[in-house]
Design a protein around this motif. Structure first.
Motif, PDB file in Angstrom:
ATOM      1  N   LEU A  37       0.865  -1.174   0.000  1.00  0.00           N
ATOM      2  CA  LEU A  37       0.000   0.000   0.000  1.00  0.00           C
ATOM      3  C   LEU A  37       0.899   1.219   0.000  1.00  0.00           C
ATOM      4  N   GLN A  38       0.672   2.115  -0.952  1.00  0.00           N
ATOM      5  CA  GLN A  38       1.440   3.356  -0.998  1.00  0.00           C
ATOM      6  C   GLN A  38       0.477   4.517  -0.916  1.00  0.00           C
ATOM      7  N   ARG A  39       0.756   5.413   0.017  1.00  0.00           N
ATOM      8  CA  ARG A  39      -0.029   6.640   0.158  1.00  0.00           C
ATOM      9  C   ARG A  39       0.897   7.809  -0.140  1.00  0.00           C
ATOM     10  N   THR A  40       0.390   8.739  -0.948  1.00  0.00           N
ATOM     11  CA  THR A  40       1.180   9.917  -1.295  1.00  0.00           C
ATOM     12  C   THR A  40       0.345  11.168  -1.053  1.00  0.00           C
ATOM     13  N   ARG A  41       1.014  12.281  -0.915  1.00  0.00           N
ATOM     14  CA  ARG A  41       0.338  13.546  -0.672  1.00  0.00           C
ATOM     15  C   ARG A  41       0.993  14.615  -1.532  1.00  0.00           C
ATOM     16  N   ALA A  42       0.188  15.306  -2.302  1.00  0.00           N
ATOM     17  CA  ALA A  42       0.670  16.466  -3.045  1.00  0.00           C
ATOM     18  C   ALA A  42       0.745  17.648  -2.074  1.00  0.00           C
ATOM     19  N   VAL A  43       1.628  18.576  -2.390  1.00  0.00           N
ATOM     20  CA  VAL A  43       1.748  19.791  -1.574  1.00  0.00           C
ATOM     21  C   VAL A  43       1.798  21.003  -2.494  1.00  0.00           C
ATOM     22  N   ASN A  44       1.364  22.115  -1.963  1.00  0.00           N
ATOM     23  CA  ASN A  44       1.491  23.396  -2.659  1.00  0.00           C
ATOM     24  C   ASN A  44       2.623  24.154  -1.983  1.00  0.00           C
ATOM     25  N   ASP A  45       3.645  24.521  -2.778  1.00  0.00           N
ATOM     26  CA  ASP A  45       4.819  25.212  -2.249  1.00  0.00           C
ATOM     27  C   ASP A  45       4.700  26.720  -2.450  1.00  0.00           C
ATOM     28  N   ALA A  46       5.188  27.451  -1.470  1.00  0.00           N
ATOM     29  CA  ALA A  46       5.272  28.906  -1.577  1.00  0.00           C
ATOM     30  C   ALA A  46       6.634  29.339  -1.044  1.00  0.00           C
ATOM     31  N   VAL A  47       7.322  30.177  -1.799  1.00  0.00           N
ATOM     32  CA  VAL A  47       8.600  30.725  -1.354  1.00  0.00           C
ATOM     33  C   VAL A  47       8.301  32.013  -0.591  1.00  0.00           C
ATOM     34  N   VAL A  48       8.785  32.093   0.645  1.00  0.00           N
ATOM     35  CA  VAL A  48       8.506  33.236   1.514  1.00  0.00           C
ATOM     36  C   VAL A  48       9.825  33.967   1.807  1.00  0.00           C
ATOM     37  N   TRP A  49       9.802  35.270   1.538  1.00  0.00           N
ATOM     38  CA  TRP A  49      10.994  36.105   1.728  1.00  0.00           C
ATOM     39  C   TRP A  49      10.939  36.817   3.069  1.00  0.00           C
ATOM     40  N   ASP A  50      12.089  37.085   3.633  1.00  0.00           N
ATOM     41  CA  ASP A  50      12.216  37.828   4.887  1.00  0.00           C
ATOM     42  C   ASP A  50      11.935  39.308   4.581  1.00  0.00           C
ATOM     43  N   CYS A  51      10.925  39.866   5.257  1.00  0.00           N
ATOM     44  CA  CYS A  51      10.534  41.259   4.987  1.00  0.00           C
ATOM     45  C   CYS A  51      11.570  42.275   5.468  1.00  0.00           C
ATOM     46  N   THR A  52      12.322  41.936   6.510  1.00  0.00           N
ATOM     47  CA  THR A  52      13.286  42.901   7.055  1.00  0.00           C
ATOM     48  C   THR A  52      14.675  42.727   6.459  1.00  0.00           C
ATOM     49  N   ALA A  56      18.350  37.826   2.742  1.00  0.00           N
ATOM     50  CA  ALA A  56      18.358  36.531   3.431  1.00  0.00           C
ATOM     51  C   ALA A  56      17.735  35.479   2.518  1.00  0.00           C
ATOM     52  N   PRO A  57      18.235  34.258   2.617  1.00  0.00           N
ATOM     53  CA  PRO A  57      17.651  33.197   1.788  1.00  0.00           C
ATOM     54  C   PRO A  57      16.172  33.005   2.154  1.00  0.00           C
ATOM     55  N   PRO A  58      15.328  32.853   1.156  1.00  0.00           N
ATOM     56  CA  PRO A  58      13.913  32.624   1.455  1.00  0.00           C
ATOM     57  C   PRO A  58      13.709  31.219   2.013  1.00  0.00           C
ATOM     58  N   ILE A  59      12.538  30.997   2.559  1.00  0.00           N
ATOM     59  CA  ILE A  59      12.181  29.661   3.035  1.00  0.00           C
ATOM     60  C   ILE A  59      11.008  29.152   2.198  1.00  0.00           C
ATOM     61  N   THR A  60      10.799  27.869   2.252  1.00  0.00           N
ATOM     62  CA  THR A  60       9.660  27.268   1.555  1.00  0.00           C
ATOM     63  C   THR A  60       8.626  26.859   2.585  1.00  0.00           C
ATOM     64  N   GLU A  61       7.400  27.294   2.374  1.00  0.00           N
ATOM     65  CA  GLU A  61       6.285  26.851   3.199  1.00  0.00           C
ATOM     66  C   GLU A  61       5.402  25.964   2.329  1.00  0.00           C
ATOM     67  N   ARG A  62       4.860  24.939   2.945  1.00  0.00           N
ATOM     68  CA  ARG A  62       4.032  23.994   2.198  1.00  0.00           C
ATOM     69  C   ARG A  62       2.674  23.838   2.854  1.00  0.00           C
ATOM     70  N   ASP A  63       1.659  23.688   2.012  1.00  0.00           N
ATOM     71  CA  ASP A  63       0.316  23.351   2.459  1.00  0.00           C
ATOM     72  C   ASP A  63      -0.025  21.985   1.877  1.00  0.00           C
ATOM     73  N   MET A  64      -0.708  21.174   2.703  1.00  0.00           N
ATOM     74  CA  MET A  64      -1.129  19.868   2.214  1.00  0.00           C
ATOM     75  C   MET A  64      -2.177  20.048   1.129  1.00  0.00           C
ATOM     76  N   ALA A  65      -2.076  19.212   0.104  1.00  0.00           N
ATOM     77  CA  ALA A  65      -3.050  19.218  -0.988  1.00  0.00           C
ATOM     78  C   ALA A  65      -3.621  17.800  -1.108  1.00  0.00           C
ATOM     79  N   ALA A  66      -3.961  17.415  -2.286  1.00  0.00           N
ATOM     80  CA  ALA A  66      -4.649  16.138  -2.511  1.00  0.00           C
ATOM     81  C   ALA A  66      -3.812  14.942  -2.064  1.00  0.00           C
ATOM     82  N   GLY A  67      -4.507  13.974  -1.467  1.00  0.00           N
ATOM     83  CA  GLY A  67      -3.888  12.705  -1.123  1.00  0.00           C
ATOM     84  C   GLY A  67      -4.215  11.677  -2.192  1.00  0.00           C
ATOM     85  N   ASP A  68      -3.376  10.691  -2.331  1.00  0.00           N
ATOM     86  CA  ASP A  68      -3.583   9.630  -3.307  1.00  0.00           C
ATOM     87  C   ASP A  68      -3.092   8.326  -2.707  1.00  0.00           C
TER      88      ASP A  68
END
Length: 146
Positions: A37-52, A56-68
């Motif tokens: 059994l294999q379960r996978t999850r798609a994610v939506n990536d967003a690159v977030v920059w330091d406002c100040t 500085a190197p940006p970071i990646t934030e992820r939100d869970m998306a569709a599962g399969d």
């Protein structure tokens, strides 16, 4: 010392539903000795920059998306199972992977409707004929823990 409870491969079964309503009956597919059994999850990536500090190197934030999910199984081709397997190839069916504890006590199962995307039958002279199947999830995968 405390040792964990583990499960032998022989205590895991791939089962096919009969489609009955209101109570569907699941029966183990004889001959299938390798189950997965294999379960996978798609994610939506967003690159977030330091406002100040824009340098500085940006970071990646992820939100869970569709599962399969998908199920695979292989083993010996059992003549008595071929009609059931062919029928399940032609139309989506309900499938289940079951983990058994002592005897026939179910400790966990995963159930869902799936489309058989691969059906492979093979044979080598002097050896038993083989079968392998791949099932692609067609909706929700339900996890049951009795």
């Amino acid at each position: 010392m405390t040792y964990p409870t583990t499960v032998k491969g022989t205590k895991v079964a791939l089962q096919l539903g009969d489609g009955a309503s209101p109570t569907e009956v699941f029966t183990t597919v004889c001959g299938i000795t390798t189950k997965g059994l294999q379960r996978t999850r798609a994610v939506n990536d967003a690159v977030v920059w330091d406002c100040t500090d824009p340098d500085a190197p940006p970071i990646t934030e992820r939100d869970m998306a569709a599962g399969d999910w998908s199920i695979s199984g292989s083993g010996q081709a059992v003549v008595a199972e071929l009609d059931r397997i062919e029928e399940a190839y032609e139309a989506p069916a309900n499938w289940r992977i079951v983990f058994f504890g002592a005897g026939t006590t179910i400790v966990r199962s995963y159930t869902g409707n799936a489309i058989m995307t691969d059906l492979n039958l093979g044979a080598v002279n002097g050896e038993k004929a083989t079968i392998s199947i791949t099932l692609s999830g067609n909706g929700e995968l339900v996890t049951d823990t009795p």
